[in-house]
Design an enzyme around this catalytic site. Structure first.
Site, PDB file in Angstrom:
ATOM      1  N   GLU A 154      92.467  31.795  83.081  1.00 19.17           N
ATOM      2  CA  GLU A 154      91.953  31.855  81.706  1.00 19.17           C
ATOM      3  C   GLU A 154      93.032  31.704  80.635  1.00 19.17           C
ATOM      4  O   GLU A 154      92.832  31.067  79.609  1.00 19.17           O
ATOM      5  CB  GLU A 154      91.215  33.187  81.477  1.00 19.17           C
ATOM      6  CG  GLU A 154      89.872  33.283  82.187  1.00 19.17           C
ATOM      7  CD  GLU A 154      89.985  33.828  83.602  1.00 19.17           C
ATOM      8  OE1 GLU A 154      91.118  33.860  84.159  1.00 19.17           O
ATOM      9  OE2 GLU A 154      88.947  34.218  84.152  1.00 19.17           O
ATOM     10  N   GLU A 185      86.746  37.669  89.498  1.00 17.20           N
ATOM     11  CA  GLU A 185      86.356  38.939  88.879  1.00 17.20           C
ATOM     12  C   GLU A 185      85.128  39.534  89.548  1.00 17.20           C
ATOM     13  O   GLU A 185      85.041  40.746  89.722  1.00 17.20           O
ATOM     14  CB  GLU A 185      86.125  38.731  87.380  1.00 17.20           C
ATOM     15  CG  GLU A 185      87.422  38.374  86.664  1.00 17.20           C
ATOM     16  CD  GLU A 185      87.213  38.081  85.196  1.00 17.20           C
ATOM     17  OE1 GLU A 185      86.636  37.032  84.885  1.00 17.20           O
ATOM     18  OE2 GLU A 185      87.630  38.903  84.369  1.00 17.20           O
ATOM     19  N   GLY A 214      86.280  34.013  86.591  1.00 22.75           N
ATOM     20  CA  GLY A 214      85.083  34.834  86.731  1.00 22.75           C
ATOM     21  C   GLY A 214      84.683  35.037  88.185  1.00 22.75           C
ATOM     22  O   GLY A 214      84.144  36.086  88.547  1.00 22.75           O
ATOM     23  N   ALA A 247      83.972  30.950  84.730  1.00 22.03           N
ATOM     24  CA  ALA A 247      82.962  30.926  83.674  1.00 22.03           C
ATOM     25  C   ALA A 247      82.482  29.487  83.485  1.00 22.03           C
ATOM     26  O   ALA A 247      83.096  28.554  83.982  1.00 22.03           O
ATOM     27  CB  ALA A 247      83.553  31.448  82.377  1.00 22.03           C
TER      28      ALA A 247
END
Lengths: 401, 720
Positions: free
Chosen positions: B138, B116, B113, B66
């Site tokens: 995270e 992901e 991310g 992110a």
């Protein structure tokens, strides 16, 4: 408000709650309906007069699911007008069922009821129903959940009960239970379980180990060291930060045994009993339930006893006999200390450490046990209670009439 | 808007979609990237000539996660943040369900991310890139993988197998990622795109995710199965043991797994998104992101390095004193490509110092973290000697000799005699002021403090201490050296105990003050750990050694005379050392009794236990304080001392104060560090109020410096 009288209290013997247990072949519904049939036969009960059957069951799932009370009522051949319902207050379910059955009578909602319970732990094991309380991380975190054995060990740690203290209690429980059986104290109320040919499957509590000694118990490994190390000790310490380390003193020999069993207590108004020719043996004088701190979980007995005494406008000194479920030895030791009760007035015929704890049935069972003892020794009052998962206590005071 | 995605479709209908955020050094899930990704994906999915899609990156890495800095600039409300997270889910779900197979061609690192996005592809092929890392970091920043990571990973691996990746932020290379099932294939970097295309051509029907197939069952068991229910019960217990309940992020990860894995993926993603946003909006993630992401990166990149001096890469250094610290510094330096002259008074001592490195290197080889050849080369770089002339050519010399001014002065002079004009000299003292030590130097501008922590090879922080005359150039080079060691520097001005030792001390002293007041020792120790400190204050005193604390206190009293401010713990230290003879762990007797070798041989699980005799000397009072007030005192004692350091100008960079507090002495990491604790977790105004209350009740050590009080009253942030 009506008085709620106890006309009778029956129970099955307790079978070892394992695959080789003598009641393992009996389905929960057969175990319960068999006991209901015995109750009906003993009093030639007109079951059309029964309003409701309230049964405790801690794992009301699988073959104990789908309202086993109603199922057992119908399977026992009771009149279809008799309803049935299941309650859970964890270990006090059987006593709570009696209290609710009595409360219905007192409130005028019913005139004749049965309170009792059933738990076939060999067939529907502990935890079979799952539950947010055990597994949902949101819950287990917020409530600082620990297994009961950790709670019991925490009680022992906080109150300084040594391994010898709890083991000595267990040895005495075994001795008392054996003595009671040897002298026939349970004969009136324990109904042997039979198969369809009338062959006896079990007539006596199966788990007892009368040869138990301090020496033999000292060989047993504490049961909760591993879960403690996994993290539950840490959780307990986070709630009780004055504790440096938890002393693990409980094991299979000083904790309640896993068993199969069922119990039923016939309750009603004086008039309802008279109409059926039933003689009141005692009345439910008062009852109470409380919540207590959930991590230590098992400290509900004293506050529930005090609350029941208060509800009944009584003092502890008014109680002749005490019956506290022997979930773990430390629970009873703490209760004796808190209520200042001499050991010779509590659990006088042994308890669940010797004979086992069929979770949903136990409360109703020990109520019957102490009622028999009141009659045998011609005493008047008894207080029955249990420690309860989730941090609760349930207590009932009975008085002979 | 700059183009972030480009694509090219070959004659067989395979499109290669390349992610290359021109405006940024790495690909991240910035808002612009997510919307561009959605648009580019839509184009390809709508294009009937496209039969399959290869998703890859135009950068060295795939996608690194992110864009936390950007997220923090977005309006911090649940609606905005949820809608952003759901916009990512929309494109990933569209990609999963559109009926065209998508392969992630992972040319490099895919973290958070990035991983992901890869999990939402129908297949993952990684290039055999030794630098590539895979995982979900995270949780280390107080967050959870909010791009579907908790849900897709659990559906791929099963709940139990997914837990360590999510809860412990495990990061691995390609081989391990493949073995674990995060990645399906590993191929040579040059074959990556070709292999991805080939796979798509061979598997045109691989266009449905397992969790979107009818009858999908969670691998390893459903959430409500007896087995997985037990896993959740146990996981919570392990988590609480580890975190003391101080970290909501791993807690929410468990909740997201428990709740989400009982739902269809679309609803599960909503559950995950809600928990993600809840964490994102928390003070804790604000503080942890600032410290462990922003501040740590800044410190490691030497953001505050004086720019004038040219960048220095050290080739040869000297270490004086081959004891525990010197040996550790020599090892870390040799590991970072330096030649190290390791000097001690006897050759045996110097050799012994080198043996320390040999031991560590052998372990690395045994654990296959290093080849035997490399280890031999590293060890060969350490030259044990007694001859100061061997220091000739060293660009930096660090002394780690006994904490005695005369000895230090002596080695300083001897070293400087052979050093070149440019070389700098550093002292690894932890207690003696640098300015004083620099008096022994011919060139105090080139004299600096480098305070390492023990054990040096493990501890990531170096406190860089400026003497009065230390030049910017010397500071710049010292920072370059720390960076070369891959350690994190914080820069402080000279003062007794500098920053870390000075503040650390207040924690153990406060523990003893509590003991002296009659607080039960177990309560003090549990409160310390529950406050987030790695070890209770009494156990820590034992480890530091009460004898050493007594010695330092006496020295300080002598140095300061009337200016010495006594602490309620002073008498406890004296009683323990002089009356009771319990000097700490090294003698197996301190606040604790330590199991001796014989006991340990009988029972390897034997642990230290609080000394039962403590009660007789410090009888517990009837009314014990509640644990929260004990925790508060233990943290506030440190926080107030840190503010004194700030007010006195010992250290004024709040970011470095945070990093230094956590990495240096283990200040409660869940708060983001000592200044974060004050400003973000407690709130500055509330902190002042509580500190004042403590000053009134417990003494002047909780009194705040006026300068800080005024600053807080004006509403100024420590971070501005």
């Amino acid at each position: 408000m009506s008085e709620a009288y106890i006309f009778d209290a029956l129970r099955t013997p307790r079978g070892k709650g394992k695959k080789d247990g003598s009641l393992h072949t009996v389905t929960p519904v057969n175990l319960m309906s068999g006991l209901l049939q015995s109750l009906q036969q003993r009093h030639a009960l007109d079951t059309a007069q029964l309003d409701d059957v309230v049964l405790g069951c801690v794992e009301p799932v699988m073959e104990q699911g789908a309202d086993i009370a109603r199922t057992a009522v119908l399977m026992a051949g009771y009149d279809q007008q008799c309803a049935g319902t299941v309650v859970s207050r964890f270990c006090a379910s059987g006593l709570e069922a009696v209290n609710m059955a009595a409360a219905k009578v007192k409130a005028g909602e019913a005139s004749l009821t049965i309170g009792g319970g059933v738990e076939c732990m060999s067939r529907v094991p502990m935890g079979a129903g799952g539950g947010a309380y055990y597994n949902d991380p949101a819950v287990t975190d917020r409530l600082s959940f620990v297994p009961q054995g950790i709670s019991a060990d925490l009680i022992a740690t906080l109150h300084g009960f040594s391994r010898t203290d709890v083991d000595a209690y267990a040895v005495e429980s075994q001795r008392r239970a054996q003595q009671a059986w040897d002298n026939g104290y349970f004969n009136r109320s324990v109904i042997p379980v039979t198969d369809q040919f009338g062959n006896v499957l079990l007539a006596q509590d199966e788990l007892m180990r009368p040869q138990t000694t301090l020496e033999s118990l000292s060989q047993l490994t504490p049961s909760f060291i591993k879960p403690g190390e996994l993290g539950f000790d840490a959780i307990a310490r986070q709630v009780y930060p004055q504790v440096e380390r938890i002393h693990h003193v409980h094991h299979a020999g000083n904790s309640s045994g896993i068993v199969d069993g069922a119990a039923a207590v016939l309750i009603g108004t004086e008039d309802a009993g008279a109409a059926l020719g039933l003689k009141p043996r005692a009345r439910i004088h008062a009852a109470a339930s409380v919540g207590s701190e959930p991590t230590i979980m098992l400290t509900g007995p004293a506050p529930s006893a005090r609350k029941a005494l208060k509800n009944g406008r009584m003092q502890a000194s008014d109680i002749d006999l005490w019956e506290l479920n022997e979930a773990f030895a430390a629970v009873v030791l703490l209760f004796m200390q808190e209520m200042n009760i001499d050991h010779n007035r509590i659990n006088v015929n042994g308890g669940a450490i010797a004979m086992g704890h069929p979770l949903g049935a136990t409360g109703a069972m020990i109520l019957g046990t102490v009622l028999d003892e009141l009659e045998r020794t011609d005493k008047s009052t008894a207080l029955i209670n249990l420690c309860v998962g989730g941090g609760m206590g349930t207590a009932t005071i009975i008085e002979r009439v | 808007m700059q183009t972030i995605f480009t694509h090219e479709t070959d004659r067989q209908g395979i499109a290669v979609l390349s992610w290359n955020d021109i405006g940024a050094p790495v690909n991240s899930l910035a808002q612009t990237a997510v919307s561009a990704f959605a648009a580019a994906m839509e184009t390809l999915l709508d294009d009937e000539s496209v039969r399959g899609i290869v998703l890859t990156s135009g950068k060295a890495d795939f996608v690194v996660g992110a864009n936390l800095k950007e997220i923090q600039t977005m309006p911090q409300d649940a609606t905005t943040l949820l809608s952003f997270v759901m916009s990512l889910h929309r494109v990933l779900r569209r990609m999963e369900l559109a009926g065209k197979p998508v392969v992630a061609a992972l040319n490099g690192t895919a973290l958070g991310g990035g991983m992901e996005v890869a999990l939402a592809c129908h297949y993952r092929i990684a290039a055999d890139n030794p630098k590539a890392r895979f995982g979900f970091p995270e949780v280390n920043l107080g967050l959870l993988p909010g791009g579907g990571g908790t849900q897709r990973l659990a559906r791929m691996l099963g709940v139990q197998a997914a837990m360590p990746w999510l809860l412990q932020a495990t990061q691995v290379g390609t081989q391990e990622a493949q073995a674990a099932g995060l990645i399906d294939e590993v191929v040579a970097a040059t074959d990556l795109i070709a292999r991805a295309k080939q796979w798509l051509l061979e598997n045109p029907a691989a266009n449905v995710q397992p969790w979107d197939k009818k009858g999908f069952r969670l691998p390893g068991g459903d959430v409500q199965s007896a087995k997985i229910a037990q896993v959740f019960m146990g996981a919570e217990a392990m988590l609480r043991k580890k975190t003391m309940g101080n970290y909501p992020a791993p807690q929410r990860i468990l909740q997201a797994l428990y709740e989400g894995c009982q739902l269809p993926l679309d609803q599960a993603l909503q559950v995950e998104a809600r928990y993600f946003v809840e964490l994102l909006l928390s003070d804790q993630s604000t503080a942890m992101i600032r410290t462990f992401f922003v501040a740590l990166q800044d410190a490691n990149k030497l953001k505050n390095r004086p720019q004038e001096a040219e960048k220095k890469r050290f080739r040869k250094i000297g270490v004086l004193g081959a004891g525990m610290m010197g040996a550790g510094i020599a090892y870390s330096s040799a590991m970072s490509g330096m030649q190290v002259v390791l000097l001690d008074t006897s050759q045996t001592a110097a050799e012994k110092g080198k043996d320390y490195s040999a031991g560590l290197l052998n372990k690395r080889v045994a654990r296959k973290k290093m080849t035997a050849e490399k280890a031999t080369a590293v060890l060969a770089a350490i030259h044990p000697t007694t001859d100061f002339n061997d220091l000739s050519g060293c660009e930096l010399v660090i002394e780690a000799v006994f904490e005695d001014r005369n000895i230090k002065a002596d080695v300083t002079a001897k070293a400087e005699a052979v050093l070149g004009a440019e070389a700098i000299f550093a002292s690894n003292t932890s207690t003696l002021p640098i300015t004083g030590l620099a008096q022994a130097s011919q060139r105090p501008q080139q004299f600096i403090g480098l305070h390492f922590f023990s054990p040096v090879d493990k501890m990531p922080l170096v406190e860089v201490i400026l003497g009065e005359q230390t030049s910017d150039h010397t500071l710049a080079w010292a920072l370059d050296y720390v960076q070369q060691l891959k350690k994190t520097p914080v820069t402080v001005n000279d003062s007794r105990g500098f920053y870390t030792s000075r503040v650390f001390r207040t924690y153990v002293l406060e523990g003893m003050a509590l003991l002296q007041e009659g607080v039960e020792p177990a309560l003090i120790e549990n409160a310390g750990r529950m406050a987030g400190m790695p070890v209770g204050p009494l156990a820590l005193s034992d480890e530091v050694s009460l004898e050493l604390m007594d010695r330092i206190a006496s020295q300080t009293r002598r140095d300061l005379g009337d200016a010495y401010i006594s602490h309620p713990a002073d008498s406890v230290v004296q009683t323990m050392v002089h009356t009771l003879g319990r000097i700490g762990k090294k003698s197996a007797q301190g606040f604790y009794d330590y199991p001796d070798a014989e006991t340990l041989a009988d029972n390897k699980d034997a642990r230290k236990l609080l000394w039962p005799g403590l009660e007789a000397h410090y009888p517990p009072v009837q009314q014990q304080p509640d644990v929260d007030s004990v925790k508060q005192r233990l943290l506030y004692a440190q926080a107030v001392e840190a503010l004194h350091c700030y007010a006195e100008g010992v250290i004024t960079n709040a970011y470095e104060m945070d990093i230094g507090s956590v990495l240096g002495w283990g200040f409660a990491a869940h708060t983001g560090g000592v200044i974060s604790f004050i400003e973000t977790i407690e709130g500055a105004a509330a902190f002042v109020q509580q500190a004042d209350r403590l000053a009134e009740r417990c003494g002047g050590r909780f009194r705040l410096p006026e300068k800080v009080r005024a600053m807080i009253a004006e509403g100024r942030s420590f971070y501005s």
